[in-house]
Motif scaffolding. Sequence first.
Motif, PDB file in Angstrom:
ATOM      1  N   TRP A   1       0.826  -1.208   0.000  1.00  0.00           N
ATOM      2  CA  TRP A   1       0.000   0.000   0.000  1.00  0.00           C
ATOM      3  C   TRP A   1       0.859   1.256   0.000  1.00  0.00           C
ATOM      4  O   TRP A   1       0.543   2.232  -0.680  1.00  0.00           O
ATOM      5  CB  TRP A   1      -0.929  -0.022   1.204  1.00  0.00           C
ATOM      6  N   ARG A   2       1.931   1.235   0.745  1.00  0.00           N
ATOM      7  CA  ARG A   2       2.823   2.395   0.764  1.00  0.00           C
ATOM      8  C   ARG A   2       3.377   2.668  -0.630  1.00  0.00           C
ATOM      9  O   ARG A   2       3.427   3.812  -1.077  1.00  0.00           O
ATOM     10  CB  ARG A   2       3.965   2.159   1.753  1.00  0.00           C
ATOM     11  N   GLN A   3       3.789   1.602  -1.322  1.00  0.00           N
ATOM     12  CA  GLN A   3       4.312   1.777  -2.671  1.00  0.00           C
ATOM     13  C   GLN A   3       3.218   2.232  -3.631  1.00  0.00           C
ATOM     14  O   GLN A   3       3.442   3.098  -4.492  1.00  0.00           O
ATOM     15  CB  GLN A   3       4.924   0.461  -3.173  1.00  0.00           C
ATOM     16  N   ALA A   4       2.009   1.680  -3.472  1.00  0.00           N
ATOM     17  CA  ALA A   4       0.896   2.073  -4.334  1.00  0.00           C
ATOM     18  C   ALA A   4       0.568   3.556  -4.167  1.00  0.00           C
ATOM     19  O   ALA A   4       0.316   4.267  -5.140  1.00  0.00           O
ATOM     20  CB  ALA A   4      -0.330   1.216  -4.014  1.00  0.00           C
ATOM     21  N   ARG A   5       0.581   4.027  -2.928  1.00  0.00           N
ATOM     22  CA  ARG A   5       0.310   5.446  -2.667  1.00  0.00           C
ATOM     23  C   ARG A   5       1.364   6.329  -3.335  1.00  0.00           C
ATOM     24  O   ARG A   5       1.047   7.375  -3.886  1.00  0.00           O
ATOM     25  CB  ARG A   5       0.285   5.710  -1.161  1.00  0.00           C
ATOM     26  N   ARG A   6       2.634   5.929  -3.261  1.00  0.00           N
ATOM     27  CA  ARG A   6       3.689   6.729  -3.879  1.00  0.00           C
ATOM     28  C   ARG A   6       3.499   6.805  -5.389  1.00  0.00           C
ATOM     29  O   ARG A   6       3.728   7.849  -6.001  1.00  0.00           O
ATOM     30  CB  ARG A   6       5.062   6.130  -3.552  1.00  0.00           C
ATOM     31  N   GLU A   7       3.100   5.697  -5.989  1.00  0.00           N
ATOM     32  CA  GLU A   7       2.933   5.679  -7.441  1.00  0.00           C
ATOM     33  C   GLU A   7       1.689   6.444  -7.878  1.00  0.00           C
ATOM     34  O   GLU A   7       1.682   7.105  -8.919  1.00  0.00           O
ATOM     35  CB  GLU A   7       2.855   4.237  -7.941  1.00  0.00           C
ATOM     36  N   ALA A   8       0.633   6.366  -7.097  1.00  0.00           N
ATOM     37  CA  ALA A   8      -0.627   6.992  -7.490  1.00  0.00           C
ATOM     38  C   ALA A   8      -0.675   8.474  -7.140  1.00  0.00           C
ATOM     39  O   ALA A   8      -1.319   9.260  -7.860  1.00  0.00           O
ATOM     40  CB  ALA A   8      -1.799   6.276  -6.824  1.00  0.00           C
ATOM     41  N   TYR A   9       0.004   8.876  -6.061  1.00  0.00           N
ATOM     42  CA  TYR A   9      -0.081  10.267  -5.596  1.00  0.00           C
ATOM     43  C   TYR A   9       1.339  10.819  -5.408  1.00  0.00           C
ATOM     44  O   TYR A   9       2.085  10.924  -6.365  1.00  0.00           O
ATOM     45  CB  TYR A   9      -0.913  10.336  -4.320  1.00  0.00           C
ATOM     46  N   VAL A  10       1.703  11.188  -4.191  1.00  0.00           N
ATOM     47  CA  VAL A  10       3.061  11.631  -3.890  1.00  0.00           C
ATOM     48  C   VAL A  10       3.577  10.813  -2.713  1.00  0.00           C
ATOM     49  O   VAL A  10       2.826  10.109  -2.040  1.00  0.00           O
ATOM     50  CB  VAL A  10       3.110  13.138  -3.544  1.00  0.00           C
ATOM     51  N   SER A  11       4.856  10.919  -2.469  1.00  0.00           N
ATOM     52  CA  SER A  11       5.474  10.141  -1.406  1.00  0.00           C
ATOM     53  C   SER A  11       4.976  10.597  -0.036  1.00  0.00           C
ATOM     54  O   SER A  11       5.052  11.781   0.309  1.00  0.00           O
ATOM     55  CB  SER A  11       6.991  10.288  -1.475  1.00  0.00           C
ATOM     56  N   VAL A  12       4.464   9.658   0.742  1.00  0.00           N
ATOM     57  CA  VAL A  12       3.999   9.919   2.105  1.00  0.00           C
ATOM     58  C   VAL A  12       4.418   8.757   2.996  1.00  0.00           C
ATOM     59  O   VAL A  12       4.867   7.714   2.519  1.00  0.00           O
ATOM     60  CB  VAL A  12       2.455  10.075   2.165  1.00  0.00           C
TER      61      VAL A  12
END
Length: 337
Positions: free
Chosen positions: A28-39
Amino acid sequence: MAQDGVTLPRLTSFSTRRAPRGDEVDYWRQARREAYVSVRTDPVGGAFGGEIRLGRYADFRLSTKRARPEEVRRSASDIAQGREDEEYLYLVFQLSGTLLVEQAGRRTLATPGSLVIYDSAVPFSLSTKEYYEQVVLELPADKAFSLAGVSRSDDLLARTFDCDGAVGAVAAFFVNLAQGQGGDLPGAHRLEPQASALGTSLIGLVAPGQRGMPESLRRGEALAYMRAHLADPDLDAEGIAAGLHVSRRTLFRLFEGTGESAMGRLRSLRLKRARVMLRTQPGKRISAIAQETGFSGSVQFYRAFRAMAGMTPSEYREAGITEGPAAAVPLVPGLET
């Protein structure tokens, strides 16, 4: 994907169901980075699961997101170290569950049927305590504000807007487009120009007459920070951006059109202070002046000073002693500003 030579929106989906058991959070962390910005994100409670369906268009991104409770953070250091090409404005249409957004010194709770906005260039935190669903519209921030005719500022951030009237009509358009884009990419493509216009119109609807901080004032803040940290030889664009709580891109933009880049101005400020110290402190060793003005060594200082003044620091000091403080010395244009 193309149809008859036409480039269609690109659809990508992420689901923790694809992750090996026990790796759902990392996925999920990687998916969030790819879909939005790094958090940075952490689940709240027990087992975690989430899904993102993202449509990439020429001028915006549109996604549906559903997940179990999580805590999300993007700090000033995350922003300074980020590698995103753009700064993004996120318009979140909350469908179910509640979302607590903290940014720009404010906290707001987005409930189902409301809109909340946050900016990737400003530190933020997002918190959910229950399963939630939302549609997220991502717009390049500078372009969106410009097209909307609104000065960029923090005034819209971490505020909840009710989706009624004209705002509700625009919200319904994006929710329907996001939920149906996977089943009809050609139709989504045909609606793309209208969607781009509606996205920027929405900013104008919720922020009529807003005025942001003039860039000259923000640039003044950057200069004040540089002057306060001139002695730090490790001070660089990332450090300045982090100190100002902005992205590197924002920092660079503040100096566009001034004749010097942000780092060029930092160098000029260091040389200006060194020049004053050479004239007013004749007993101070040149190596000490180099250190106190943030140069990593005497060699670097000599080279930079000679390039600026056309003479070495020693020659400059001697000229000052011989001719007096009012003596004319070649300077880089604009160095005094």
